[in-house]
Write an enzyme that holds these catalytic residues in place. Structure first.
Site, PDB file in Angstrom:
ATOM      1  N   ASP A   7       2.421   0.748   9.806  1.00 32.44           N
ATOM      2  CA  ASP A   7       1.413   1.173  10.857  1.00 32.44           C
ATOM      3  C   ASP A   7       0.644   0.005  11.389  1.00 32.44           C
ATOM      4  OD1 ASP A   7      -0.574   0.535   8.803  1.00 32.44           O
ATOM      5  OD2 ASP A   7      -1.519   2.397   8.885  1.00 32.44           O
ATOM      6  N   CYS A  63       1.248  -0.211   5.023  1.00 28.62           N
ATOM      7  CA  CYS A  63       0.244   0.109   5.650  1.00 28.62           C
ATOM      8  C   CYS A  63      -1.173  -0.719   5.145  1.00 28.62           C
ATOM      9  CB  CYS A  63      -0.124   1.541   5.725  1.00 28.62           C
ATOM     10  SG  CYS A  63      -0.287   2.256   3.974  1.00 28.62           S
ATOM     11  N   HIS A 131      17.117   6.585 -18.252  1.00 20.84           N
ATOM     12  CA  HIS A 131      16.351   6.564 -16.936  1.00 20.84           C
ATOM     13  C   HIS A 131      16.980   7.575 -15.829  1.00 20.84           C
ATOM     14  CE1 HIS A 131      13.992   3.615 -18.946  1.00 20.84           C
ATOM     15  NE2 HIS A 131      15.016   3.050 -19.058  1.00 20.84           N
TER      16      HIS A 131
HETATM   17  C1  RB5 Z   1      -5.373   2.583   8.702  1.00 21.96           C
HETATM   18  O1  RB5 Z   1      -6.538   2.335   8.870  1.00 21.96           O
HETATM   19  C2  RB5 Z   1      -5.134   2.936   7.191  1.00 21.96           C
HETATM   20  O2  RB5 Z   1      -5.938   4.025   6.772  1.00 21.96           O
HETATM   21  C3  RB5 Z   1      -3.714   3.030   6.695  1.00 21.96           C
HETATM   22  O3  RB5 Z   1      -3.466   1.782   7.091  1.00 21.96           O
HETATM   23  C4  RB5 Z   1      -3.245   3.188   5.159  1.00 21.96           C
HETATM   24  O4  RB5 Z   1      -4.173   2.306   4.442  1.00 21.96           O
HETATM   25  C5  RB5 Z   1      -3.416   4.438   4.688  1.00 21.96           C
HETATM   26  O5  RB5 Z   1      -2.942   4.553   3.563  1.00 21.96           O
END
Ligand code: RB5
Length: 144
Positions: A7, A63, A131
């Site tokens: 993201d 993210c 495992h």
């Molecule tokens: C985006 O601001 C943030 O919430 C996302 O990158 C992530 O860390 C979510 O888990």
């Protein structure tokens, strides 16, 4: 092929990881985003689905914390995603848990650490044996 996605919080780090994959001559497909503000579950689903469809063997999701991506990716049946912040956990998550998606937090680790973890993720084999029994038990939970 490695399926990679992010993201906006993970975009810069994803670009660094892609440069590294290119340097190593590894095949990858970038599922986005391109830095714009997005909702991370969309990209977690794209990468997870690519693995299930056989397009990718392993996935990398980035993210801000890695946590949202891992929660979302684990909702895709057959995906074993985990957030990795250190070398030991990364190795064990491959060797014992056969994780097929590496999630990283760009606001948590630096590029050097992320590259180290990527290498461990790509190079560590699943140990199988007892495992595998446990992985199958996870699949049973998923299938109920
Ligand atoms: C985006 O601001 C943030 O919430 C996302 O990158 C992530 O860390 C979510 O888990």
């Amino acid at each position: 092929m490695i399926a990679i996605g992010c993201d906006h919080g993970g975009y810069d780090l994803k670009c660094e990881i892609i440069k590294y994959l290119q340097k190593k001559g590894l095949e990858y497909t970038d599922f986005g985003c391109n830095g714009e503000s997005v909702d991370y579950p969309i990209y977690a689903k794209k990468v997870g689905q690519a693995i299930l469809d056989g397009e990718g063997e392993k996935g990398i999701l980035i993210c801000g914390t890695g946590i949202g991506m891992s929660i979302a990716a684990n909702k895709v049946k057959g995906i074993r995603a985990a957030v990795w912040e250190n070398e030991f956990s990364t190795e064990m998550t491959r060797a014992h848990n056969n994780a097929n998606v590496l999630c990283m937090g760009a606001r948590v680790i630096d590029t050097e650490k992320a590259i180290k973890l990527t290498d461990i993720f790509l190079d560590t084999e699943f140990m199988g044996d007892k495992h595998l029994t446990r992985i199958n038990m996870i699949a049973d939970i998923e299938n109920k």
